[in-house]
Design a protein around this motif. Sequence first.
Motif, PDB file in Angstrom:
ATOM      1  N   MET A 257      48.590  27.064 119.191  1.00 25.20           N
ATOM      2  CA  MET A 257      47.678  27.221 120.314  1.00 25.20           C
ATOM      3  C   MET A 257      47.870  28.599 120.926  1.00 25.20           C
ATOM      4  SD  MET A 257      49.461  24.893 123.319  1.00 25.20           S
ATOM      5  CE  MET A 257      47.988  25.006 124.310  1.00 25.20           C
ATOM      6  N   GLN A 258      46.935  28.993 121.767  1.00 29.41           N
ATOM      7  CA  GLN A 258      47.067  30.261 122.473  1.00 29.41           C
ATOM      8  C   GLN A 258      46.835  30.057 123.961  1.00 29.41           C
ATOM      9  OE1 GLN A 258      44.231  32.640 120.320  1.00 29.41           O
ATOM     10  NE2 GLN A 258      42.504  32.013 121.605  1.00 29.41           N
ATOM     11  N   VAL A 259      47.504  30.892 124.754  1.00 29.61           N
ATOM     12  CA  VAL A 259      47.467  30.778 126.205  1.00 29.61           C
ATOM     13  C   VAL A 259      47.097  32.124 126.795  1.00 29.61           C
ATOM     14  CG1 VAL A 259      48.822  30.288 128.275  1.00 29.61           C
ATOM     15  CG2 VAL A 259      49.210  28.958 126.191  1.00 29.61           C
ATOM     16  N   GLN A 260      46.195  32.102 127.765  1.00 28.74           N
ATOM     17  CA  GLN A 260      45.763  33.337 128.429  1.00 28.74           C
ATOM     18  C   GLN A 260      45.787  33.135 129.934  1.00 28.74           C
ATOM     19  OE1 GLN A 260      41.832  34.685 127.350  1.00 28.74           O
ATOM     20  NE2 GLN A 260      42.272  36.790 127.976  1.00 28.74           N
ATOM     21  N   SER A 261      46.398  34.100 130.645  1.00 37.02           N
ATOM     22  CA  SER A 261      46.482  34.018 132.091  1.00 37.02           C
ATOM     23  C   SER A 261      45.128  34.291 132.734  1.00 37.02           C
ATOM     24  CB  SER A 261      47.518  35.023 132.612  1.00 37.02           C
ATOM     25  OG  SER A 261      47.469  35.106 134.014  1.00 37.02           O
ATOM     26  N   LEU A 262      44.844  33.594 133.818  1.00 32.56           N
ATOM     27  CA  LEU A 262      43.614  33.825 134.582  1.00 32.56           C
ATOM     28  C   LEU A 262      43.859  34.687 135.810  1.00 32.56           C
ATOM     29  CD1 LEU A 262      41.916  30.293 134.542  1.00 32.56           C
ATOM     30  CD2 LEU A 262      41.273  32.318 133.223  1.00 32.56           C
ATOM     31  N   LYS A 263      45.147  34.959 136.119  1.00 32.40           N
ATOM     32  CA  LYS A 263      45.451  35.679 137.350  1.00 32.40           C
ATOM     33  C   LYS A 263      46.043  37.058 137.121  1.00 32.40           C
ATOM     34  CE  LYS A 263      45.633  31.950 140.611  1.00 32.40           C
ATOM     35  NZ  LYS A 263      46.253  31.446 141.857  1.00 32.40           N
ATOM     36  N   ASP A 264      46.403  37.354 135.906  1.00 32.29           N
ATOM     37  CA  ASP A 264      46.933  38.678 135.592  1.00 32.29           C
ATOM     38  C   ASP A 264      45.789  39.685 135.660  1.00 32.29           C
ATOM     39  OD1 ASP A 264      48.193  40.888 134.663  1.00 32.29           O
ATOM     40  OD2 ASP A 264      49.073  39.934 132.902  1.00 32.29           O
ATOM     41  N   ASN A 265      45.930  40.708 136.500  1.00 29.79           N
ATOM     42  CA  ASN A 265      44.857  41.697 136.670  1.00 29.79           C
ATOM     43  C   ASN A 265      44.625  42.536 135.421  1.00 29.79           C
ATOM     44  OD1 ASN A 265      44.294  40.959 139.314  1.00 29.79           O
ATOM     45  ND2 ASN A 265      45.933  42.266 140.123  1.00 29.79           N
ATOM     46  N   GLN A 266      45.632  42.641 134.594  1.00 27.77           N
ATOM     47  CA  GLN A 266      45.477  43.412 133.362  1.00 27.77           C
ATOM     48  C   GLN A 266      44.840  42.530 132.282  1.00 27.77           C
ATOM     49  OE1 GLN A 266      48.885  45.771 132.166  1.00 27.77           O
ATOM     50  NE2 GLN A 266      49.922  45.236 134.081  1.00 27.77           N
ATOM     51  N   VAL A 267      43.934  43.146 131.533  1.00 28.46           N
ATOM     52  CA  VAL A 267      43.278  42.418 130.449  1.00 28.46           C
ATOM     53  C   VAL A 267      44.235  42.373 129.257  1.00 28.46           C
ATOM     54  CG1 VAL A 267      41.319  42.333 128.887  1.00 28.46           C
ATOM     55  CG2 VAL A 267      41.019  43.159 131.233  1.00 28.46           C
ATOM     56  N   ARG A 268      44.640  41.195 128.885  1.00 26.12           N
ATOM     57  CA  ARG A 268      45.586  41.031 127.791  1.00 26.12           C
ATOM     58  C   ARG A 268      45.026  40.054 126.766  1.00 26.12           C
ATOM     59  NH1 ARG A 268      50.799  42.703 129.659  1.00 26.12           N
ATOM     60  NH2 ARG A 268      50.900  42.911 131.928  1.00 26.12           N
ATOM     61  N   LYS A 269      45.476  40.195 125.551  1.00 28.06           N
ATOM     62  CA  LYS A 269      45.091  39.252 124.513  1.00 28.06           C
ATOM     63  C   LYS A 269      45.824  37.929 124.752  1.00 28.06           C
ATOM     64  CE  LYS A 269      44.150  42.596 120.821  1.00 28.06           C
ATOM     65  NZ  LYS A 269      44.517  43.013 119.445  1.00 28.06           N
ATOM     66  N   PRO A 270      45.210  36.811 124.354  1.00 27.37           N
ATOM     67  CA  PRO A 270      45.906  35.526 124.465  1.00 27.37           C
ATOM     68  C   PRO A 270      47.190  35.535 123.654  1.00 27.37           C
ATOM     69  CG  PRO A 270      43.571  35.199 124.028  1.00 27.37           C
ATOM     70  CD  PRO A 270      43.830  36.652 123.846  1.00 27.37           C
ATOM     71  N   LEU A 271      48.229  34.881 124.174  1.00 28.21           N
ATOM     72  CA  LEU A 271      49.502  34.781 123.475  1.00 28.21           C
ATOM     73  C   LEU A 271      49.528  33.505 122.650  1.00 28.21           C
ATOM     74  CD1 LEU A 271      51.934  35.874 126.339  1.00 28.21           C
ATOM     75  CD2 LEU A 271      50.989  37.271 124.486  1.00 28.21           C
ATOM     76  N   VAL A 272      49.949  33.624 121.406  1.00 30.69           N
ATOM     77  CA  VAL A 272      49.974  32.484 120.494  1.00 30.69           C
ATOM     78  C   VAL A 272      51.344  31.817 120.549  1.00 30.69           C
ATOM     79  CG1 VAL A 272      49.745  31.715 118.107  1.00 30.69           C
ATOM     80  CG2 VAL A 272      48.257  33.538 118.993  1.00 30.69           C
ATOM     81  N   LEU A 273      51.338  30.492 120.694  1.00 31.36           N
ATOM     82  CA  LEU A 273      52.587  29.737 120.739  1.00 31.36           C
ATOM     83  C   LEU A 273      52.864  29.073 119.405  1.00 31.36           C
ATOM     84  CD1 LEU A 273      52.392  27.862 124.180  1.00 31.36           C
ATOM     85  CD2 LEU A 273      53.394  30.099 123.684  1.00 31.36           C
ATOM     86  N   LYS A 274      54.152  28.976 119.084  1.00 33.76           N
ATOM     87  CA  LYS A 274      54.618  28.228 117.932  1.00 33.76           C
ATOM     88  C   LYS A 274      55.277  26.938 118.424  1.00 33.76           C
ATOM     89  CE  LYS A 274      55.506  32.434 115.244  1.00 33.76           C
ATOM     90  NZ  LYS A 274      56.533  33.241 114.524  1.00 33.76           N
ATOM     91  N   PRO A 275      55.425  25.937 117.543  1.00 32.97           N
ATOM     92  CA  PRO A 275      56.056  24.683 117.973  1.00 32.97           C
ATOM     93  C   PRO A 275      57.410  24.918 118.629  1.00 32.97           C
ATOM     94  CG  PRO A 275      55.053  24.396 115.824  1.00 32.97           C
ATOM     95  CD  PRO A 275      54.939  25.853 116.146  1.00 32.97           C
ATOM     96  N   SER A 276      57.676  24.141 119.688  1.00 31.79           N
ATOM     97  CA  SER A 276      58.895  24.211 120.508  1.00 31.79           C
ATOM     98  C   SER A 276      58.936  25.432 121.416  1.00 31.79           C
ATOM     99  CB  SER A 276      60.165  24.155 119.644  1.00 31.79           C
ATOM    100  OG  SER A 276      60.229  22.940 118.928  1.00 31.79           O
ATOM    101  N   GLN A 277      57.825  26.132 121.538  1.00 29.53           N
ATOM    102  CA  GLN A 277      57.751  27.233 122.496  1.00 29.53           C
ATOM    103  C   GLN A 277      57.013  26.773 123.754  1.00 29.53           C
ATOM    104  OE1 GLN A 277      56.000  30.631 120.455  1.00 29.53           O
ATOM    105  NE2 GLN A 277      58.050  31.476 120.066  1.00 29.53           N
ATOM    106  N   GLN A 278      57.410  27.388 124.868  1.00 28.75           N
ATOM    107  CA  GLN A 278      56.794  27.067 126.159  1.00 28.75           C
ATOM    108  C   GLN A 278      56.363  28.350 126.849  1.00 28.75           C
ATOM    109  OE1 GLN A 278      59.089  25.787 129.903  1.00 28.75           O
ATOM    110  NE2 GLN A 278      58.256  23.840 129.152  1.00 28.75           N
ATOM    111  N   ALA A 279      55.125  28.363 127.325  1.00 32.69           N
ATOM    112  CA  ALA A 279      54.610  29.491 128.107  1.00 32.69           C
ATOM    113  C   ALA A 279      54.672  29.126 129.578  1.00 32.69           C
ATOM    114  CB  ALA A 279      53.177  29.814 127.695  1.00 32.69           C
TER     115      ALA A 279
END
Length: 375
Positions: A257-279
Amino acid sequence: MMQQEEIDQLLQKYHKGTCTATEIAFLESWYGQWNKDIPIALTAEELHEDLLSIKEMTTTLQPEIKHKKLKQGLLVAASLFLILSTGLYFYIHVKNKSAYNLALHDVKPGSNKAIVTLANGQKLNLNNLKGGIVIEDSELTYNDGTPVIPAQKGTEQSEPLTVSTPKGGQYQITLSDGTRVWLNAASSLKFPSTFSRLKERLVELSGEAYFEVKYDAKQPFRVKTPTQIAEDLGTAFNINSYSDESYTKTTLVEGSMQVQSLKDNQVRKPLVLKPSQQASINAAGLINISQVNTNEAIGWKNENFIFDGEDLKSAMRKISRWYNVEIVYESNANSNLILEGLVSRKSNLSEVLKWIETVGNVHFEIKERRVIVTE
């Protein structure tokens, strides 16, 4: 301070056979305290009869003694009850005040409770004897097939639905695409009644939920919270997004899965998670990714509290939601306590609190629906 009426209440419950296991253990412990120096050998049956006799003796003082060898012990029991300022009073208030208080004012665990809000604003209390609901072809049924509301023929357009759980509640939802969602206490999920003709499958979460998503590359599944958007790439994952927590935590159990912040003012690419990872996303929108114990993150879904190096206040927030109680800290409370271990969410509140008391220097009292934390 414990009143004589409370002692009387516990003895009445024992006499009626309605004591909990914790209350019975307390009475037996008390009995053993004053009986330990009396040379009387009691069988389990005699102990049971002895305890049943205590209530009658304290009111009549003229009991019928069926077993002569119990006479001395029963008279001591009656005396202890009548002069609470000495032996029994001292034992309850100094040695076992916490255990007795927790047993007397116990709280049962949460259960299946939820409200569904329809597109027209109508609210329906979902049956607490059912485990979940299923949305299929705009029809709303329980997971055993019985209808929540009568099917409305010809309704094919997507309409917004919201399922909300109170404190002390949980519920399972099967969305129209087959995705399964477990909703934790004090949470809500807003979703369309059908995903047909929509470009994406977007749901909105407040609180905590565990998702098992049916992957479809042509129609991505996304979960929106106040701080992030999480997108499924073939996934089972948990999102904790309570407003009283410092971080929104998304834990990937399997898949991608991938996670993207809605509050970070900088435009960043979504971060991809691997199993057993936590964002973890803080209030400013900054994301930190770490390796975690997924069993801890989804313990609630498997009917357990699992604490893996968790501080007391964080653990008590979870307990507060599940048992629908307020937590109050006295000034001397050891709030820096770190918890390690597992306790069932099926347990009564007293059992969970007593388990925590064994970990460190902390004690609890229950007053109505308030838990007081003290040293």
